[in-house]
Design a protein around this motif. Structure first.
Motif, PDB file in Angstrom:
ATOM      1  N   ASN A  36       0.851  -1.549   0.010  1.00 55.33           N
ATOM      2  CA  ASN A  36      -0.286   0.108  -0.110  1.00 55.33           C
ATOM      3  C   ASN A  36       0.756   1.405  -0.169  1.00 55.33           C
ATOM      4  O   ASN A  36      -0.215   2.656   0.015  1.00 55.33           O
ATOM      5  N   THR A  43      -3.699  -0.033  -4.675  1.00 52.88           N
ATOM      6  CA  THR A  43      -3.352  -1.169  -3.699  1.00 52.88           C
ATOM      7  C   THR A  43      -2.864  -2.071  -4.588  1.00 52.88           C
ATOM      8  O   THR A  43      -2.833  -2.486  -5.466  1.00 52.88           O
ATOM      9  N   MET A  97      -7.141  -0.325   2.665  1.00 55.73           N
ATOM     10  CA  MET A  97      -7.035   0.192   3.948  1.00 55.73           C
ATOM     11  C   MET A  97      -6.798  -0.654   4.952  1.00 55.73           C
ATOM     12  O   MET A  97      -6.250  -0.810   5.627  1.00 55.73           O
ATOM     13  N   ASP A  98      -8.417  -1.128   4.975  1.00 50.92           N
ATOM     14  CA  ASP A  98      -8.558  -2.273   6.313  1.00 50.92           C
ATOM     15  C   ASP A  98      -8.102  -2.871   6.033  1.00 50.92           C
ATOM     16  O   ASP A  98      -7.908  -4.428   5.522  1.00 50.92           O
ATOM     17  N   GLU A  99      -6.963  -3.193   7.640  1.00 52.29           N
ATOM     18  CA  GLU A  99      -5.884  -4.867   7.345  1.00 52.29           C
ATOM     19  C   GLU A  99      -6.742  -6.249   7.211  1.00 52.29           C
ATOM     20  O   GLU A  99      -5.961  -6.957   6.893  1.00 52.29           O
ATOM     21  N   SER A 100      -8.030  -6.721   7.881  1.00 49.45           N
ATOM     22  CA  SER A 100      -8.879  -7.313   7.975  1.00 49.45           C
ATOM     23  C   SER A 100      -9.341  -7.534   6.494  1.00 49.45           C
ATOM     24  O   SER A 100      -9.005  -8.559   6.049  1.00 49.45           O
ATOM     25  N   LEU A 102      -7.728  -6.842   3.533  1.00 50.30           N
ATOM     26  CA  LEU A 102      -6.508  -7.395   2.662  1.00 50.30           C
ATOM     27  C   LEU A 102      -6.162  -8.535   3.273  1.00 50.30           C
ATOM     28  O   LEU A 102      -5.841  -9.241   2.314  1.00 50.30           O
ATOM     29  N   GLU A 103      -6.029  -8.883   4.787  1.00 49.77           N
ATOM     30  CA  GLU A 103      -5.802 -10.664   5.287  1.00 49.77           C
ATOM     31  C   GLU A 103      -6.965 -10.935   4.046  1.00 49.77           C
ATOM     32  O   GLU A 103      -6.764 -11.900   3.659  1.00 49.77           O
TER      33      GLU A 103
END
Length: 445
Positions: A36, A43, A97-100, A102-103
């Motif tokens: 990012n 992204t 941007m949300d890490e969850s 992205l995972e």
């Protein structure tokens, strides 16, 4: 995934049973990284993996299903290794941007291409019925005509079938549909062989084409709905365009295919107006035509999309005839056009019940409208449907016709999208505005 049917098989170079290929994939599991920091407006997703047939489509399908917009892509899968880079945004054009989230993206891609996953394009025929634990899957292809969806919906209702989800495409006077139904009384899949046979026979009669008869077979396996629709339209040769059709068509996309003999590649280039799911549609078509993308680039920064692919057939050869070159161009043009539905967009949101789709499409037909594309979904007890419509002459829908339909169905139940002369629908309205409001109330069984 379903295996090839009726004698279809993949080439030896892409044999899914090859033990060496399995060993390579097991020793080199996929690696998905997300960046990012390197790009200000997107992204970046890196996918590295041992190569296998269909892997590009699998990754693109995951990105599409997650409703990500691919702005740019760089593809390389030569030498037995798959290395792709995708610049993506969310539906509003923002970086993720949300890490969850992205995972979740990484997990979905990994599961799709990890060792043990197997891609074999389904080759099912024109009409099929297949029972599952939740619903019965019905596939239809045939000659398009005004009122066809209404007739199909009425037949299913009369046979005590409840339409849970459906997607319908029309293109070049051909129609294809994938429909999920349940038994009206039990709410479960239909498993009785005699009843399934009766459903197929009735639908085959309705869908029987004037020049090509519809065929009825039992489908084997469950595949991605949109991928399956592309396959069905391709098998039905909707890419065959007649001279009189060209005059009435939207601007035809710019597609070219040339051979680079020194490297034994064929180079496919496409330029057209950008739209959602365009990358999926073109990659799906090349894969279903049994071509492998070895290198490629995609750029959709702006209103126009540009795609370039270096391809070979799965037997390792470039395009080997002028007839095949023209067929690739026609098929890619069709893939680009299939979702570009001419017509007005109508959105229906109301409580679900048995026979709802039949009633709505009957009202469209009685008011002189034909459905060019449809997406029917059930979420809980609510039906959320999208229809693209035009009049039977192919012209724009008149405002007075729209108002008559909305009066009959309900002003807040049916929303009009994109009509230049149609006022914005009120947020609330009196029940007296519903001339047939009981039509959309759940019925007791």
């Amino acid at each position: 995934m379903a295996a090839f049917a009726d004698g279809d098989s993949s080439s030896s170079s892409w044999d899914s049973d090859d033990e060496y290929q399995k060993f390579i994939q097991k020793m080199n599991p996929p690696r998905i990284t997300i960046d990012n920091a390197s790009c200000a407006n997107a992204t970046i997703i890196h996918v590295d993996s041992a190569n296998k047939y269909g892997i590009l489509l699998e990754v693109v399908q995951v990105l599409t299903d997650l409703e990500l917009i691919v702005k740019k892509a760089y593809i390389s899968s030569d030498g037995g290794w798959f290395m792709d880079v995708f610049n993506v945004t969310d539906q509003s054009g923002q970086k993720i941007m949300d890490e969850s989230v992205l995972e979740g993206i990484k997990d979905c891609i990994y599961k799709s291409i990890a060792p043990g996953s197997c891609f074999l394009p389904s080759r099912r025929r024109a009409i099929g019925v297949e029972p599952s634990s939740d619903y019965t899957l019905i596939e239809l292809t045939g000659t398009d005509r005004p009122g066809l969806l209404s007739e199909v919906s009425a037949v299913l209702t009369n046979l005590d079938c409840n339409v849970v989800n459906a997607e319908v495409w029309t293109h070049n006077k051909r129609a294809a549909a994938v429909i999920q139904v349940t038994d009206r009384k039990s709410g479960l899949a239909i498993s009785d062989a005699e009843r399934l046979c009766r459903i197929k026979e009735r639908l085959r009669y309705v869908f029987k084409g004037r020049s090509r008869d519809a065929k009825a077979t039992v489908a084997m396996g469950i595949t991605h709905t949109e991928r399956r629709l592309h396959q069905m339209m391709l098998e039905d040769r909707d890419y065959e365009r007649y001279d009189k059709d060209k005059a009435n068509a939207n601007p035809i996309p710019m597609v070219s295919v040339v051979n680079w003999l020194q490297k034994e590649y064929s180079v496919v280039t496409m330029r057209c107006k950008d739209r959602p799911k365009l990358l999926f549609d073109t990659v799906c078509t090349l894969t279903d035509m049994q071509y492998v993308v070895y290198h490629g680039s995609v750029d959709t920064e702006g209103p126009e999309a540009y795609q370039e692919y270096y391809i070979r057939h799965i037997d390792g050869s470039p395009v080997n005839s002028e007839a095949e070159r023209k067929r690739i161009i026609q098929c890619l043009e069709a893939a680009i056009e299939r979702r570009v539905s001419e017509g007005l967009k109508l959105e229906l949101s109301t409580g679900d019940r048995v026979g709802l789709l039949s009633d709505v499409t009957r009202i469209f037909r009685e008011n002189g409208l034909t459905v060019t594309r449809a997406e029917v979904a059930t979420r809980g007890n609510k039906a959320i449907n999208t229809f693209f419509v035009r009049d039977t002459a192919g012209s724009s829908v008149e405002l007075k016709t729209l108002e008559a339909i909305r009066q009959e169905i309900g002003q807040t139940v049916l929303q009009v999208k994109g009509h230049p002369d149609h006022p914005k629908s009120p947020a609330q309205e009196s029940p007296t505005r519903f001339l047939f409001s009981s039509l959309f109330r759940p019925r007791s069984l």
